[in-house]
Write an enzyme that holds these catalytic residues in place. Structure first.
Site, mmCIF file in Angstrom:
data_model
loop_
_atom_site.group_PDB
_atom_site.id
_atom_site.type_symbol
_atom_site.label_atom_id
_atom_site.label_comp_id
_atom_site.label_asym_id
_atom_site.label_seq_id
_atom_site.Cartn_x
_atom_site.Cartn_y
_atom_site.Cartn_z
ATOM 1 N N GLY A 57 0.180 -1.058 -0.252
ATOM 2 C CA GLY A 57 -0.055 0.057 -0.096
ATOM 3 C C GLY A 57 0.906 0.974 -0.182
ATOM 4 N N GLY A 97 0.955 6.231 0.718
ATOM 5 C CA GLY A 97 -0.476 7.462 0.943
ATOM 6 C C GLY A 97 -0.682 6.913 2.677
ATOM 7 N N ARG A 145 9.585 5.456 -7.294
ATOM 8 C CA ARG A 145 8.955 6.335 -7.943
ATOM 9 C C ARG A 145 9.503 7.524 -7.300
ATOM 10 N NH1 ARG A 145 5.476 7.778 -4.182
ATOM 11 N NH2 ARG A 145 4.791 6.097 -2.624
#
Length: 395
Positions: free
Chosen positions: A143, A145, A268
């Site tokens: 996951g 955020g 990223r």
């Protein structure tokens, strides 16, 4: 927040024609960029993406394929391999995006990380917390955020959050796998890397526990040379341990009593407004540099200037209906303010989750010194306001 629009705009500045592939094209309706074709396709389905890209190749010369989200980045790597385009190693990305596998690889290479255990059920979580010792961080093994991430200080909090994760409220894409980790206390730093070069290190500020909602960040972080070098050295150790080093990597640290401890490695760029802040602080455009790698060109990571960039996230203070939000034009007009962005529109229901979705927007400012940048930022934030009213039926 997402950086999709920034990628589209950077591609257009390089003279490229961006085409967006998405399972939900409506989410890009507000891009505001002209001449962007959007195609509906399941971005998790490689067998659907390959024929779609083959069809596009009949009409265009495909210069490169990339994504701003790590959830689809491994698939992008597989697409790049299929079409013989520059791209990341999909195997390295897949093992990096599994936080338990990532922890195992980092630990095997001697990278400093918190103590951790993997749990599949409530008994596992309870036993893991007992072995590590409260307080602990409890979060999904896959996951981003800060979704589903919580600090549990007591047995009751541990049981409550475990029930939340294993109940119907948290969406699992596969069988539940929960990480239970030692709480690493200390200032939060983020390393922003392109290829094998650490371009910038910032410091972040979170809201109050038990959740981890970003409130603000500063670039560059105020580190002495030795501290900066320690973060660089550990960052490069992370790349080696995880087989990364092509394209962007974002690494989160906590500076604890034993020094910098790696909380997470993401294959990223850190989300918006971090790329904008790196450009304001150092004159390096990470998104353009990433796209240049994607299309097989050399990227320029030389720092061109030294400023201080600061950001403040606008965080919802209650649940309800966003009646109004405003002051963005006035805030943007303050000299030294680089960006004011709202993520939500009036009449949007607000239900705080304790993660990135609690943010209503952000403000970014830059100046020659930290005190000046902070003063500009505060002046702008003071001009912004909103009202959240109770939904019908709420007391």
């Amino acid at each position: 927040m997402g950086s999709g629009l920034l990628y589209v705009q950077a591609a257009q500045r390089l003279g490229l024609q961006p085409i967006t592939l998405s399972d939900d094209p409506s989410r890009y309706d507000n891009f505001g960029a002209k001449d962007v074709e959007t195609i509906r396709v399941d971005t998790d389905d490689l067998d659907a993406l390959i024929p779609e890209c083959s069809r596009l190749r009949e009409a265009y010369e495909i210069a490169g394929i990339t994504a701003a989200r790590d959830s689809v980045y491994a698939t992008v790597g597989k697409l790049c391999r299929h079409f013989d385009l520059p791209g990341p190693d999909p195997d390295a990305l897949e093992q990096c995006c599994d936080k338990y596998t990532q922890r195992q690889l980092l630990a095997a290479s001697g990278v400093p990380i918190p103590a951790y255990r993997l749990a599949a059920n409530a008994a596992d979580v309870e036993n893991s917390a007992a072995e590590i010792g409260l307080p602990v961080i409890v979060k999904p093994a896959v996951g981003s955020g800060s979704v589903g991430v919580r600090l549990c200080r007591t047995a009751d909090e541990l049981a409550e959050h475990t029930n939340y994760l294993l109940g119907a409220k948290h969406i699992w894409r596969s069988a539940p796998r929960i990480l239970v980790e030692e709480f690493a206390e200390g200032p939060a730093y983020g390393a922003n890397i392109m290829g094998k070069e650490v371009v910038a290190v910032g410091i972040g500020d979170f809201g109050p526990p038990p959740h981890f909602v970003y409130r603000g960040s500063t670039f560059p972080a105020a580190l002495i040379d030795d501290e900066y070098e320690r973060i660089v050295d550990i960052s490069l150790s992370c790349l080696r341990a995880l087989g990364l080093g092509w394209g962007p990597t974002g690494i989160e640290f906590r500076w604890t009593k034993r020094g910098p401890v790696v909380i997470e490695v993401n294959p990223r760029l850190h989300g918006s407004p971090t790329p904008q802040m790196v450009q304001l602080a150092h004159g390096v455009d990470l998104i353009t540099a990433h796209i240049q790698l994607v299309i097989g060109e050399e990227s320029d990571l030389r720092k061109r200037h030294a400023q201080t960039a600061v950001a403040r996230f606008l965080v919802a203070d209650r649940d309800g209906l966003l009646d109004w939000i405003g002051g963005d034009s006035e805030a943007a007009a303050v000299s030294g303010v680089a960006e004011v962005k709202f993520y939500v529109q009036p009449k949007t229901p607000i239900v705080r989750k304790g993660d990135y979705r609690d943010c209503l927007g952000h403000v970014v400012a830059a100046s020659s010194s930290l005190p000046r940048a902070e003063a500009i930022l505060q002046r702008a934030v003071d001009l912004i306001g909103w009202s959240i009213i109770p939904l019908r039926g709420d007391s």
